[in-house]
Design a protein around this motif. Structure first.
Motif, PDB file in Angstrom:
ATOM      1  N   THR A  90       0.851  -1.190   0.000  1.00 45.47           N
ATOM      2  CA  THR A  90       0.000   0.000   0.000  1.00 45.47           C
ATOM      3  C   THR A  90       0.883   1.235   0.000  1.00 45.47           C
ATOM      4  OG1 THR A  90      -1.784  -1.093   1.217  1.00 45.47           O
ATOM      5  CG2 THR A  90      -1.735   1.315   1.286  1.00 45.47           C
ATOM      6  N   ILE A  91       0.518   2.212  -0.815  1.00 35.79           N
ATOM      7  CA  ILE A  91       1.188   3.508  -0.807  1.00 35.79           C
ATOM      8  C   ILE A  91       0.128   4.592  -0.655  1.00 35.79           C
ATOM      9  CG2 ILE A  91       2.553   5.186  -2.107  1.00 35.79           C
ATOM     10  CD1 ILE A  91       3.773   2.888  -3.629  1.00 35.79           C
ATOM     11  N   GLU A  92       0.354   5.510   0.264  1.00 38.74           N
ATOM     12  CA  GLU A  92      -0.470   6.708   0.383  1.00 38.74           C
ATOM     13  C   GLU A  92       0.383   7.898  -0.026  1.00 38.74           C
ATOM     14  OE1 GLU A  92      -2.896   9.374   3.721  1.00 38.74           O
ATOM     15  OE2 GLU A  92      -1.881   7.519   4.311  1.00 38.74           O
ATOM     16  N   LEU A  93      -0.096   8.662  -0.991  1.00 33.96           N
ATOM     17  CA  LEU A  93       0.645   9.824  -1.487  1.00 33.96           C
ATOM     18  C   LEU A  93       0.138  11.069  -0.788  1.00 33.96           C
ATOM     19  CD1 LEU A  93       2.771   9.273  -3.667  1.00 33.96           C
ATOM     20  CD2 LEU A  93       0.869   7.661  -3.822  1.00 33.96           C
ATOM     21  N   HIS A  94       1.062  11.846  -0.208  1.00 36.41           N
ATOM     22  CA  HIS A  94       0.682  13.089   0.436  1.00 36.41           C
ATOM     23  C   HIS A  94       0.771  14.267  -0.534  1.00 36.41           C
ATOM     24  CE1 HIS A  94       0.630  10.758   4.054  1.00 36.41           C
ATOM     25  NE2 HIS A  94       1.902  10.441   3.917  1.00 36.41           N
ATOM     26  N   ARG A  95       1.564  14.118  -1.569  1.00 38.17           N
ATOM     27  CA  ARG A  95       1.658  15.076  -2.677  1.00 38.17           C
ATOM     28  C   ARG A  95       2.482  14.428  -3.781  1.00 38.17           C
ATOM     29  NH1 ARG A  95       6.662  17.944  -1.556  1.00 38.17           N
ATOM     30  NH2 ARG A  95       7.247  17.570   0.635  1.00 38.17           N
ATOM     31  N   ASP A 229      -2.559  11.491 -15.820  1.00 38.48           N
ATOM     32  CA  ASP A 229      -2.201  12.448 -14.773  1.00 38.48           C
ATOM     33  C   ASP A 229      -1.803  11.715 -13.494  1.00 38.48           C
ATOM     34  OD1 ASP A 229      -1.942  14.511 -12.973  1.00 38.48           O
ATOM     35  OD2 ASP A 229      -3.923  15.385 -13.355  1.00 38.48           O
ATOM     36  N   VAL A 230      -0.493  11.577 -13.256  1.00 41.88           N
ATOM     37  CA  VAL A 230      -0.022  10.863 -12.062  1.00 41.88           C
ATOM     38  C   VAL A 230      -0.398  11.591 -10.780  1.00 41.88           C
ATOM     39  CG1 VAL A 230       1.908   9.757 -13.266  1.00 41.88           C
ATOM     40  CG2 VAL A 230       2.251  11.990 -12.184  1.00 41.88           C
ATOM     41  N   GLY A 231      -0.613  12.902 -10.851  1.00 45.58           N
ATOM     42  CA  GLY A 231      -0.951  13.682  -9.676  1.00 45.58           C
ATOM     43  C   GLY A 231      -2.328  13.382  -9.106  1.00 45.58           C
ATOM     44  N   ARG A 232      -3.147  12.655  -9.849  1.00 41.41           N
ATOM     45  CA  ARG A 232      -4.489  12.329  -9.370  1.00 41.41           C
ATOM     46  C   ARG A 232      -4.498  11.140  -8.399  1.00 41.41           C
ATOM     47  NH1 ARG A 232      -8.660  11.695 -14.140  1.00 41.41           N
ATOM     48  NH2 ARG A 232     -10.039  11.463 -12.305  1.00 41.41           N
ATOM     49  N   VAL A 233      -3.415  10.377  -8.359  1.00 47.36           N
ATOM     50  CA  VAL A 233      -3.370   9.190  -7.501  1.00 47.36           C
ATOM     51  C   VAL A 233      -3.220   9.615  -6.042  1.00 47.36           C
ATOM     52  CG1 VAL A 233      -2.149   7.042  -6.970  1.00 47.36           C
ATOM     53  CG2 VAL A 233      -2.353   7.808  -9.352  1.00 47.36           C
ATOM     54  N   ARG A 234      -4.108   9.105  -5.191  1.00 48.52           N
ATOM     55  CA  ARG A 234      -4.068   9.402  -3.764  1.00 48.52           C
ATOM     56  C   ARG A 234      -3.522   8.216  -2.965  1.00 48.52           C
ATOM     57  NH1 ARG A 234      -3.765  13.509  -5.388  1.00 48.52           N
ATOM     58  NH2 ARG A 234      -5.240  15.246  -5.436  1.00 48.52           N
ATOM     59  N   SER A 235      -3.917   7.029  -3.326  1.00 48.25           N
ATOM     60  CA  SER A 235      -3.385   5.835  -2.673  1.00 48.25           C
ATOM     61  C   SER A 235      -3.549   4.654  -3.612  1.00 48.25           C
ATOM     62  CB  SER A 235      -4.086   5.556  -1.330  1.00 48.25           C
ATOM     63  OG  SER A 235      -5.436   5.175  -1.540  1.00 48.25           O
ATOM     64  N   TYR A 236      -2.793   3.599  -3.324  1.00 45.22           N
ATOM     65  CA  TYR A 236      -2.784   2.426  -4.195  1.00 45.22           C
ATOM     66  C   TYR A 236      -2.438   1.221  -3.344  1.00 45.22           C
ATOM     67  CZ  TYR A 236      -1.035  -0.620  -8.025  1.00 45.22           C
ATOM     68  OH  TYR A 236      -0.798  -1.660  -8.904  1.00 45.22           O
TER      69      TYR A 236
END
Length: 284
Positions: A90-95, A229-236
């Motif tokens: 799991t990855i959570e992206l903060h920005r 758009d990679v910036g749209r990913v919030r978590s995976y």
């Protein structure tokens, strides 16, 4: 007992400074099979430095995968790499991840679960730079033969696939040399290169890194559903449900569910044998 769960969880978090630049990002993308066709403008976003963006799953290899690889050798752990499989990620992206950067990566064993015949380590890595948090990554590492120590079994949840046909289905081939290229981003486990080591682990030939399938799948979702758009990913998040052999083809099915994309990945040549399950990409 090679795993002392209490000691592993109680161990002090390890912090290290990590660095990456455009060449690290490009190498990672190429290891996922990016760049085909080589002159496609959409692919150049992954391969050409003046147009580069960063696929969020790069977090799993930034700093040569320090958080996962280093976490296998901490206090309370004495693990044979031949017994190790990646169970989930799991990855959570903060920005968005910058093309080049320096960050402090802090890693610890967040949990150890007892599955009877195996143990699962949850290795948590948090990365932050001068501007604040970048990502939080949880790797679930399955260690065969290390269960039975009387610990908690941990959570167990499975996602049912939607009953309707997928909104998108694509197929992605895995090159014969893809594991050899992907491992240059930091995961040098010989399971992915050495036939003799693979045989000792129970495989008739080296297998593809689970995190390579993970990255290939996220790229497919970004390119197919999220408009590139990679910036749209919030978590995976995903569960690794089966192995992939270099030379096979991944069938990636996608269902759009509001702000989430549910994904199923199978191996075409083995009658759609499961590869990734319980897979969700949350997005803006």
């Amino acid at each position: 007992m090679p795993i002392d769960a209490a000691k592993a969880v109680a161990a002090e978090a390890r912090s290290t400074e990590i660095h990456w630049g455009h060449r690290d990002v490009q190498l990672y993308h190429l290891g996922l099979g990016a760049g085909v066709p080589a002159t496609d403008p959409d692919e150049l976003r992954y391969t050409f430095e003046s147009k580069l963006h960063v696929l969020p799953s790069f977090a799993t290899v930034a700093g040569a995968g320090h958080g996962v690889v280093g976490g296998l050798f901490g206090p309370g752990l004495d693990i044979d790499l031949a017994a190790v499989l990646h169970g989930g990620q799991t990855i959570e992206l903060h920005r968005p991840i910058p093309v080049s950067g320096t960050a402090v990566s802090t890693s610890r064993v967040a949990a150890v679960y007892d599955k009877g015949k195996a143990a699962i380590l949850v290795l948590r890595t948090e990365a932050a730079d001068d501007e604040g948090p970048l990502w939080t990554s949880d790797a679930q590492i399955f260690v065969r033969g290390e269960g039975g120590f009387g610990g908690e079994r941990g959570p167990s949840s499975r996602l049912e696939l939607p009953s309707r046909e997928p909104d998108k289905t694509i197929e992605k081939g895995v090159r014969e040399d893809q594991a050899l290229l992907y491992r240059l981003s930091g995961d040098y486990n010989p399971l992915h290169a050495d036939p003799e080591f693979a045989a000792r682990a129970g495989f008739d030939r080296p297998i593809l890194h689970g995190l390579c399938s993970y990255g290939m799948t996220l790229k497919a979702v970004v390119d197919t559903v999220l408009g590139g758009d990679v910036g749209r990913v919030r978590s995976y998040t995903t569960r690794f449900a089966g192995v992939v052999f270099p030379g096979e083809t991944l069938r990636i099915r996608m269902w759009q569910l509001g702000s989430k994309v549910q994904v199923s990945v199978t191996a075409v040549e083995r009658d759609d044998a499961p590869v990734l399950a319980d897979t969700i990409v949350e997005h803006s």
